[in-house]
Structure formats: C-alpha cells, structure tokens
Write a protein that holds these residues in place. Structure first.
Motif: not given
Length: 337
Positions: A229, A231, A274-275, A282, A286
């Motif tokens: 999840s 980057d 996704h940072k 995260s 999700n």
C-alpha cells in the motif's frame, strides 16, 4: 396618590424590576457552572483573560519553533485517550503515563508549563492544566493555518496517571481500520471522527520506529519487502532516511513532506498518492467505509475544516472531570499535596 401618578409609578417599578431580573439572568449566565458540564464562559468571572494568556503563550512558542503545534496536538490526543482529557499525561514520576515508552517522544510540555506559571500569577489555583492543554492544542491548530474553534472549559485535573493504562487506549501506527475504530468507539468517537482526526497527521513528525515495519532490509542492506500500500519511490526515500530501521531514535521524518508546518488537507492528498507515512494512514484509503470521505477531504479543504471543528470538540471533551472530580493543580507535573 392620584390615579395617573400611581400608573406612572407602577410602570416605573415594573421597568426597574425587569431591569433587575435581566441583570440577574445575565450575571448567572456568566457564573462558572455548577453542573457536571463544561461551559463556554467558565472563566468569565474568575479569570477573564485565561484563554488569551494561553493563546499568547502558544503563539510565542510556535513563532520560535514551528514544530510546537504538531507536538501540542499530539499531546492532547495522548492525554484524552487515557483517563479522559484530565492532564494525566503531564504528571511526572515512575509508572506515570508520561514514563511509558509510547509517550517517550511526546513534546510541548514546556509550553503548557509556561502558560500555567503565567496563569498562577494572575489567577492562582483557578485554571486547570487540562483546560490549558485543550486550549493550547486548539490554538496550535489555528496558528498552523487550521480553523478557529470555540471550545468549552471547566475541565479539572485528574489524580491518576498509570503507564499500564497507555497501550490499551492509544492508537498504534500499525493498527488496522477495525482496530482503530474499536478504540475510537470506546471513546465515543465515530468512524467519521476517526477519518477527520487522522488529519492531525498533516503536521508533526515521527521516528523511524513508527513506520519501519512497512519495509525490510537484509543484512547487506538489500530491500526484501515493501508494504504493497506504500508508493515504492516514497518507500525508497524513507529507507534512505532510516537506514537502520527502528533502531535509530535520533531521526524523525515529517508526516507531510510538502507542507509539514501547515494545517491543511494535504494529508488526504498524500494518501491518494499512497504516501501515507503510517500503516494506519494507508488503511483509510484501502477500505470502502472510509475511502470516499478521504476523497472528499482531499478535494475540499473547507469540508475537512468543518468536520474538524466538530470532531475536535468531541475529542477535547472525552471523559472530562468537572465539579468535585479531580482538582486544580498548582503545577501541571504533580498532583497537589
């Protein structure tokens, strides 16, 4: 007395009575509450400049050190989630909340102590450390560019502070959404509060140990695992900043690398890329239960700020002690003797 004179006298008397009643009503309204509830004018009589003194202290500290707002906001979270918003996290000593390793990296204590010393000069034994902390965190958000919020006061300081109560009540950065929701629910906070208050990560910083579980290196320094999840390019940057993983507590990484000292909606934009620094960040993107709200806040800062006002008010009111509960400490680091 003539009839006309009597009528005039009666009208005049009624007018005086009305004014007297109006004065009594207004006077009572500004008295500190005697019920088990907070009040927006709690210090109107006992210490009218209390909020201004706290605000000026926070402003001065923030001007000298831009990391102060993030520290004060985190300090409030760690206080309110354990024993309620009663300044129990400020107490020093073996076995107190402050001594737990999870609170080792907390900061902002000197700002609270400075405000307390000032208030003890002008309003001795009147303003609680719990109120000072709540007001300071509120002001910190505003000085960092966030929304202005009115919060009630009247909190009293707790006498109980145990390290054993910390871990079962605070959010760990590795938590799943369900684990976070369970903790928030126990504090009377909703899923929407969870999404909103996670936006506090738009300011502040974290030690490598808080997110090092999202990637792994072998003995030769080769990357063997990256959280799916996260980057990959961002993960590589984090690895360079934390080459020794969780073992180096001297290194901190900003939660929001773009606008680290500005309270804005950049946190939610980072999640879309996704940072998010933590696994718990995260998790918000999700899951279908939270994703749409993340998208909304990323695209509309006003919506985030509006929700923040509501959720912060709830956060700063968790488990408050009022009336004959607790005490008004003379020093925020120790209970009264």
């Amino acid at each position: 007395m003539a009839k006309t004179e009597f009528s005039v006298y009666k009208t005049f008397s009624q007018c005086k009575l009305f004014k007297l009643l109006l004065f009594v009503i207004i006077f009572i309204a500004f008295l500190p509450p005697f019920s088990s509830s907070l009040s927006f004018n709690f210090y109107a009589i006992s210490c009218p400049a209390a909020e201004m003194m706290v605000k000026n202290t926070v402003r001065s500290a923030s001007d000298l050190d831009p990391t102060i707002p993030g520290k004060l906001l985190r300090l409030l979270f760690h206080d309110c989630f354990v024993e309620g918003c009663d300044a129990s996290v400020l107490l020093q000593g073996n076995g107190t909340e402050k001594s737990d390793p999870a609170n080792k990296s907390l900061g902002g204590f000197t700002v609270i102590d400075s405000a307390k010393r000032l208030l003890e000069i002008f309003c001795p034994e009147t303003v609680s450390c719990a109120d000072i902390l709540a007001l300071a965190a509120r002001d910190a958000v505003e000085f960092a560019g966030g929304p202005s919020i009115q919060i009630p006061t009247g909190r009293r300081d707790g006498r109980i502070s145990l390290a054993a109560n910390v871990r079962p009540n605070i959010i760990d950065t590795s938590f799943t959404l369900d684990e976070m929701a369970k903790v928030f629910s126990a504090k009377g906070l909703s899923m929407d509060d969870l999404i909103t208050l996670s936006g506090a990560h738009t300011i502040g910083a974290a030690h490598c140990s808080a997110f090092s579980d999202r990637f792994k290196l072998d003995a030769n320094g080769n990357l063997t695992f990256i959280d799916s999840s996260l980057d990959r390019q961002y993960a590589s940057q984090l690895i360079k900043k934390c080459p020794n993983g969780a073992t180096d507590d001297s290194i901190t990484v900003r939660n929001d690398p773009s606008t680290p000292f500005l309270f804005d909606n950049q946190y939610y934009k980072i999640l879309l890329e996704h940072k998010g620094l933590f696994q718990s960040d995260s998790a918000l993107l999700n899951d279908e239960r939270t994703k749409n709200r993340v998208l909304e806040f990323a695209n509309n800062q006003d919506s985030f700020f509006e929700s923040w006002r509501v959720s912060f008010l709830k956060l700063s009111s968790i488990g408050v002690k009022t009336d004959d509960q607790g005490e008004i400490r003379k020093s925020c680091s120790s209970i009264n003797t």
